[in-house]
Design a protein around this motif. Structure first.
Motif, PDB file in Angstrom:
ATOM      1  N   GLU A  36       1.036  -1.381   0.070  1.00 50.37           N
ATOM      2  CA  GLU A  36       0.229  -0.463   0.193  1.00 50.37           C
ATOM      3  C   GLU A  36       0.811   1.321  -0.179  1.00 50.37           C
ATOM      4  N   ALA A  37       0.653   2.122  -0.896  1.00 50.39           N
ATOM      5  CA  ALA A  37       1.126   3.911  -0.716  1.00 50.39           C
ATOM      6  C   ALA A  37       0.773   4.772  -0.142  1.00 50.39           C
ATOM      7  N   VAL A  38       0.852   5.609  -0.021  1.00 49.80           N
ATOM      8  CA  VAL A  38      -0.048   6.602   0.703  1.00 49.80           C
ATOM      9  C   VAL A  38      -0.282   7.804  -0.556  1.00 49.80           C
ATOM     10  N   LYS A  39      -1.227   8.777  -0.939  1.00 53.06           N
ATOM     11  CA  LYS A  39      -1.224   9.454  -1.533  1.00 53.06           C
ATOM     12  C   LYS A  39      -1.239  10.707  -0.924  1.00 53.06           C
ATOM     13  N   CYS A  40      -1.284  11.727  -1.629  1.00 46.35           N
ATOM     14  CA  CYS A  40      -0.956  13.246  -1.589  1.00 46.35           C
ATOM     15  C   CYS A  40      -2.829  13.956  -1.796  1.00 46.35           C
ATOM     16  N   ARG A  45      -0.201  12.608  -5.451  1.00 43.63           N
ATOM     17  CA  ARG A  45       1.407  12.128  -5.808  1.00 43.63           C
ATOM     18  C   ARG A  45       1.419  10.448  -4.901  1.00 43.63           C
ATOM     19  N   ARG A  46       1.196   8.906  -5.401  1.00 47.21           N
ATOM     20  CA  ARG A  46       1.141   8.276  -4.861  1.00 47.21           C
ATOM     21  C   ARG A  46       2.633   7.584  -3.835  1.00 47.21           C
ATOM     22  N   GLY A 105       0.409   1.531  -9.394  1.00 47.32           N
ATOM     23  CA  GLY A 105       0.095   1.942  -8.529  1.00 47.32           C
ATOM     24  C   GLY A 105       0.636   2.535  -7.353  1.00 47.32           C
ATOM     25  N   SER A 106       1.861   3.327  -8.358  1.00 45.84           N
ATOM     26  CA  SER A 106       2.790   4.430  -6.604  1.00 45.84           C
ATOM     27  C   SER A 106       3.733   5.278  -8.210  1.00 45.84           C
TER      28      SER A 106
END
Lengths: 150, 137, 384
Positions: A36-40, A45-46, A105-106
């Protein structure tokens, strides 16, 4: 020049690091092969690795988005020079392949080993997939290396 | 989440000009060496390449010790007693071990440097500084 | 802010191993030479700034141990560490200290003794949760970026090799250089050992033992003490996001260097760098980086760097000599490397660069590079 003295000293130190909340969630995820990434919310931006704040917008990152275990090779090399790994005190022998892979996804890339160490068989733009280790413990070396998607 | 990591890296340090002279004199002559700054009229222990106060280079090497004076001390559990000692003839103190038995040593008491039999040009060629008993032993 | 200038420089003789001297003695060698060059005594120095990367020598508080070697006893003294940019950042801090009126004379000294430790291992102690298990030091970082640069811009291994040839040949004119070869050829570079594809041994900067120093003076002092000071026209520094994977395309885009140089150019009134600069001392850790950064620094259009090196434009007799000293490829004591860039640029303006002097040099650029995460740009000139 008169005689000079040189003294060998080996540094052996241990450290204890705190991950912070976002990296803890990420690490717990990869224990189950879940990335999992975090998204701004502002620049969209992921981020991998996940982190609490967007360095560009200075806003808190709270939205989590799923990331694939397949991605694109953005940059690569084959390292021939043996490398002294400070974590073990052992030499990492070459040649070994390394890459920067942008997982689907990133928006950032992650650097890791490749199972390929022949420069003739590596190219920017190749599709690569994570090869997981058999035993997962929630750390980045749960990823053994990346291999080309056939 | 907590992660424990070790690092293990070998280093190799050059003692340089004055440092080498100091260590070689320990190894070959069981002798402590200081450096005399004629401008500041101070003798520095151990030997060094330049005066820390006036910056002058080309200091004169002088023999210091083997007697010394205790400046201060502390007990490090499991490691021993460490002390700042001022070798005779020197104006500054150096850090080393105080050898036992130790019964409430007072600053100013007399010490004597003790060398190891096996010496390699290392600060540990000095085993430590022993307290000189009042009867002179 | 007051005008400031560099009035003296000093360097050690850089080498693979300087085990004839200790760390503080190495620092002393450069500091003494800089003071001699400026015609000053230790007592004239108001403050000292040191530059070093302590993990490379594994010694806590290097500024404590070597400060005395830089005449710092009884004076304000601190260390700055920003990776490869440590040296340029320290010079910029020295400019600020003098420009602000805090001090009149600031001595900036950078040093590194790579022979005493394991630089790449120290560099690879990155985020323990993210990339420490795979980190491969500077070599791996550069090599990764180069594949992308080559794919995007079509630069060739031969064009990169020309950068190494220029460096080694220029270094043959520089008595301080660690590596030099007046007869270096493209074949020498391409035949040297492959370290990490496509980086050959001669493409990569060495690990050197060495120190370098500059004497920074306030404008009033500079005019009194120097017939021809090297005036600081502009100095800019930029920081970037932390992970290598955060940074889009790295060598190709190098946001930090682009922004720092654009800011410095604007301050110094430079609109055509190729024409207005008389020389550049850029921090080129690897041959391909020099090519990529010709474009970032505006010496040529995107994709033209290969032609620039082939045409000899950046050669020592070219329109814009880049690294007449031999650059980082010829000497790289990391904590000192950025100071060397500024010192070499200053020596050119002062007219004391010896056999690699660029005749009539009036405007010079120096840059610093620190693990993609920092870049510095400094412009020096012969007039305030």
């Amino acid at each position: 020049m008169s005689e000079r003295v040189s003294v060998p000293i080996e540094m052996v130190q241990s450290w204890r690091y705190s991950s912070g909340d976002s990296m803890e969630r990420f690490s717990n995820g990869i224990r189950h092969k879940r990335i999992e990434a975090v998204k701004c919310g502002n620049c969209q931006r992921r981020y991998l690795p996940p982190r609490p704040v967007c360095g560009n917008c200075h806003l808190s990152l709270t939205e989590w988005v799923p990331v694939s275990d397949v991605g694109t090779l953005e940059a690569w090399t084959v390292v021939y020079l043996p490398f002294l790994d400070g974590r073990t005190g052992e030499l990492r022998d070459g040649p070994y392949g390394m890459g920067l892979i942008r997982l689907d996804g990133s928006d950032t890339t992650l650097n890791h080993f490749l199972n390929q160490n022949d420069p003739a068989k590596l190219a920017v733009g190749m599709r690569m997939r994570i090869v997981w280790r058999d035993e997962l413990h929630g750390a980045m070396d749960d990823i053994l290396h990346f291999e080309e998607v056939s | 989440m907590i992660r424990e990591e070790a690092i293990k890296i070998p280093f190799q340090y050059a003692a340089g000009t004055a440092g080498s002279e100091f260590l070689i004199n320990l190894r070959d002559h069981r002798q402590l060496t200081g450096s005399r700054c004629s401008d500041c009229e101070r003798t520095l222990a151990p030997a060094r390449a330049y005066c820390p106060d006036c910056g002058r280079e080309g200091l004169h090497s002088v023999n210091i010790g083997p007697g010394a004076e205790l400046v201060s001390w502390t007990i490090v559990p499991d490691k021993g007693v460490f002390a700042l000692v001022r070798p005779d003839g020197a104006d500054t103190a150096m850090l080393h071990k105080l050898l036992g038995p130790i019964d409430d040593p007072q600053p100013g008491i007399r010490l004597q440097v003790v060398f190891r039999e096996e010496r390699s040009g290392h600060i540990n060629d000095i085993e430590g500084f022993a307290i000189v008993q009042e009867n002179g032993e | 802010m007051r005008p400031v200038a560099i009035i003296g420089t000093g360097q050690t003789n850089h080498a693979r191993c300087r085990d004839d001297v200790s760390q503080p003695e190495l620092v002393r060698e450069a500091a003494s030479r800089a003071l001699d060059d400026a015609g000053l005594q230790p007592a004239d120095v108001d403050a000292v700034i040191l530059s070093n990367m302590e993990l490379f020598e594994g010694r806590a508080l290097p500024e404590l141990w070597v400060g005395e070697g830089a005449f710092a006893n009884g004076k304000p003294c601190m260390k700055i560490a920003t990776g490869g940019t440590s040296g340029t950042s320290s010079c910029i801090a020295g400019f600020h200290q003098a420009a602000s009126g805090l001090f009149d004379i600031v001595l900036v000294v950078g040093f590194e003794k790579h022979s005493e430790g394991h630089t790449q291992t120290g560099m690879a102690l990155t985020d323990p949760f993210w990339d420490r298990a795979v980190a491969s030091g500077a070599l791996g970082n550069f090599a990764l970026s180069i594949s992308q640069y080559m794919a995007e811009r079509g630069v060739s291994e031969e064009q990169a090799a020309r950068v190494a040839v220029k460096s080694r040949r220029n270094a043959a004119r520089n008595p301080h250089a660690h590596l030099s070869d007046a007869n270096a050829t493209i074949e020498d570079v391409l035949n040297s050992r492959l370290l990490a594809y496509p980086i050959h041994l001669m493409d990569m900067c060495p690990q050197s033992d060495g120190a370098a120093a500059i004497v920074v003076a306030s404008g009033d002092k500079a005019r009194k003490l120097s017939a021809k000071p090297a005036w600081v026209k502009a100095a800019a520094t930029r920081h970037e996001q932390p992970y290598i994977g955060d940074i889009e395309q790295r060598l190709l885009t190098m946001r930090t260097l682009r922004d720092a140089s654009r800011s410095a150019y604007a301050t110094a009134g430079i609109t055509e760098p190729l024409k207005q600069l008389d020389l550049a001392e850029i921090y080129e850790p690897v041959t391909y980086a020099e090519l990529a950064w010709y474009e970032i620094l505006g010496f040529c259009a995107e994709g033209e760097a290969g032609h620039l090196i082939e045409a000899g434009v950046t050669g020592i007799d070219g329109e814009l000599p880049v690294n007449p000293s031999g650059g980082v490829l010829s000497a790289n004591p990391v904590g000192a490397t950025g100071v060397i860039r500024v010192a070499e640029a200053a020596a050119q303006i002062l007219g004391r660069a010896g056999a690699h002097q660029i005749e009539g040099a009036k405007t010079a650029l120096a840059t610093g590079y620190g693990v993609y995460a920092w870049a510095d740009a400094v412009i020096l000139g012969s007039a305030v």
